[in-house]
Design an enzyme around this catalytic site. Sequence first.
Site, mmCIF file in Angstrom:
data_model
loop_
_atom_site.group_PDB
_atom_site.id
_atom_site.type_symbol
_atom_site.label_atom_id
_atom_site.label_comp_id
_atom_site.label_asym_id
_atom_site.label_seq_id
_atom_site.Cartn_x
_atom_site.Cartn_y
_atom_site.Cartn_z
ATOM 1 N N GLN A 22 0.839 -1.201 0.000
ATOM 2 C CA GLN A 22 0.000 0.000 0.000
ATOM 3 C C GLN A 22 0.876 1.253 0.000
ATOM 4 O OE1 GLN A 22 -3.474 0.174 2.701
ATOM 5 N NE2 GLN A 22 -2.411 1.814 3.720
ATOM 6 N N SER A 30 4.838 -1.547 4.286
ATOM 7 C CA SER A 30 5.082 -2.924 4.727
ATOM 8 C C SER A 30 5.155 -3.826 3.514
ATOM 9 C CB SER A 30 3.957 -3.461 5.613
ATOM 10 O OG SER A 30 3.423 -2.469 6.392
ATOM 11 N N GLU A 87 -9.451 -1.602 6.373
ATOM 12 C CA GLU A 87 -8.268 -1.810 7.201
ATOM 13 C C GLU A 87 -8.682 -1.932 8.665
ATOM 14 O OE1 GLU A 87 -5.482 1.442 7.032
ATOM 15 O OE2 GLU A 87 -3.860 0.181 7.782
ATOM 16 N N GLU A 117 -4.225 8.959 18.621
ATOM 17 C CA GLU A 117 -4.791 10.299 18.808
ATOM 18 C C GLU A 117 -5.823 10.604 17.721
ATOM 19 O OE1 GLU A 117 -1.643 9.462 19.114
ATOM 20 O OE2 GLU A 117 -1.410 9.830 21.264
#
Lengths: 360, 405
Positions: free
Chosen positions: B112, B159, B242, B375
């Site tokens: 990705q 990744s 995801e 956050e």
Amino acid sequence: MSAQPDLLYSEEEEALRAAVRDLLADHCDAPGVIARTESDTPHDLAAWKALADGMGLAGLLVPEDRGGQGASHREVAVVLEELGRAVAPVPYLTSAVVATEALLACDADELLAELASGRRIGALAVALNVAPGGAYKVVRHEDGALHGELTAIADARAADVLLVPADDGGLYAVDATDATVTPQVSFDLTRPLATVTLDGARGRLLGDAEAAVHRALRAGAGLLASEQFGLAEWTLTETVRYLKERKQFNRPVGGFQALKHRLAQLWLEVVNLRAAARNAADALATGADADVAVAVAQAYAASVAVHAAEEALQLHAGIGMTWEHPVHLYLKRAKSDSIAYGTAGAHRARLAELVDLQAP
Amino acid sequence: MTDAAELQRRTAELLAAHPPATTDRLDFLKARFDAGLAWVHYPEGLGGLGAPRSLQVVVDAELEAAGAPDNDPRRNGIGLGMAAPTILKYGTEEQKQRYLRPLWVGEEIWCQLFSEPGAGSDLAALGTRAVREDGGPSRLSEAESGGDWVVNGQKVWTSGAHNSRWAILIARTDPDVPKHAGITYFICDMTDPGVDVRPLRQITGEAEFNEVFLTDVRIPDSRRLGETGDGWRVAQTTLNNERVAIGGMRLPREGGMIGPVSKTWRDRPELRTQDLHQRLLKLWVDSEVARLTAERLRQQLVAGQPGPEGAGMKLAFARLNQEISGLEVELLGEEGLLYDDWTMRRPELVDFTGREAGYRYLRSKGNSIEGGTSEVLLNIVAERVLGLPAEPRTDKDVAWKDLAR
């Protein structure tokens, strides 16, 4: 471990929830509950009658052939979620769950049917803070009569019959009129405690106390988590609603990131508590894995309910400190619930044995 | 209507025609895909039968019982969890036919190309440019005859880029409109000239992630996914999937990070202290409750009532992984002072339990950063679940090229 627990609510359970919520909206609004706590009759027996007589909810745990509704802990949990949302001052957990479970462990069908119908209210005469498997006080059984004093008995003032453990290992049914029930000034105004004094009272032997008390307290602890969930969910919802309306610095207070993050964090805890409480109710209903499920739910629930009520108070700021605003009822109930049927620490200690994580 | 009995019948047919014991692994997987038993809720011809998603378990159970090979889903998490649902929703018929089968069987691994050095939490600020070779951005809508896009930029935290055949890529195609509007979604061939994958050595010593430099990479217009300028909306499909992928896992009790530390506690009584006991029990309870919430979320998905808990699950697991692995290092005492191996490796997948406590402690620090920082997720929960007012926005109506960088 057995099959996966069913953690959802069925359509019937959602219909039950809606009916109980409607009933409580009519009977148990916050100003009414506050006014009642200041009167001589803290319990709302009209609401109790509507729940028990009108809807038949006192007998959910009792099989139909023994005078009940033949439902399960899953339905009871839904009722308790709603009672928690309203901090309703009715002896449902103490009579329809704890006293009823004690009777289910004994051979006491007539009394069981009376409790299931809601015509009589029962209270297990064990202090509210005792955990399942914990030590509890007993009275003296002498010459066919009972003698002694028991303290911190929840909802004893509303009870018609007291289920009393004695030093001969028996559990006895005592008519409330044969005992002296003295109100204690209670931290939680909506689930008041009392002292029960027996001075040669006649009791009817029901069965073995240890097994009955253990079963009763385990169900009480497991289903208390649903009440704590309902309470926490109400305080979160109300706080979010208030913070969308309340403006300071020309902005809704709920738009400040420091507060948004606190509320999001709290939401996560409440969501987790729902899964834990649902799991405990399902485990009690199926009998599989119930000891672990109850201990997990109670080790988790207390801090969430207290945190939710404390956050609600802080974020309502000044108004949260007033007697008129109901948040104090929720904080008092949550803090009292954190001790009821065993503290989180007591349940963690039990869990350490159950899942083989022994202390040093 | 495809029901459970029909799926069982088709699964039995597949097993009879391709006995797992005597069939090549890849051949079996391809036959399974062609029989519509790969992901049963996908359409016919694309590995599915248009059946309810909840019936996948029927097929999986039968195949597992028969000892059939699986498609090793952990090796291609991004392909299966993110690229595939996005291609299914926005891809052309040709794209679906070309990409989904080799993706599902694991012949082709996906990565990705989203995050950039200057666009992490604020992903829509990305600066990788894609320019139409046969004209400027203003003429994009009429140019439907194909042609190439020329891509330049840098991506980061990718990744598995070193194992990947394909990438899903978002790039800026119009700098003159606000940042969310000028993005387009592409499928990038990782073997094309100009794609330069460089290992990014991390805190753990290994290089699980990469930097990817894109220099004059030519992507044919036939590999555009969705409309030009509509890439942000397409990316939402990817990002929502995801979070579902992260929250929808089914774990047994002690199946997560709490497992290894509980085992160490049981096996090695000499390490126990009162303080660690209390902390361990609390984390054990928190882990069990998070597991139950994930299970409840999964049950809601199966029942067709997805809840908003997905974003919350990622927050919970990030905190738990960090606290538990921190406790595990302390519990180990003298051994906690050591580390298993600092050699730079380029693993095919992240395997928390295959390494030791120190690795788990360091790697779990990424759990509150990757896939959206904690956050940002707290903001998402507050705004989308609780309905609290959004953060004030200063970039909403400003052209991307005029934003401060």
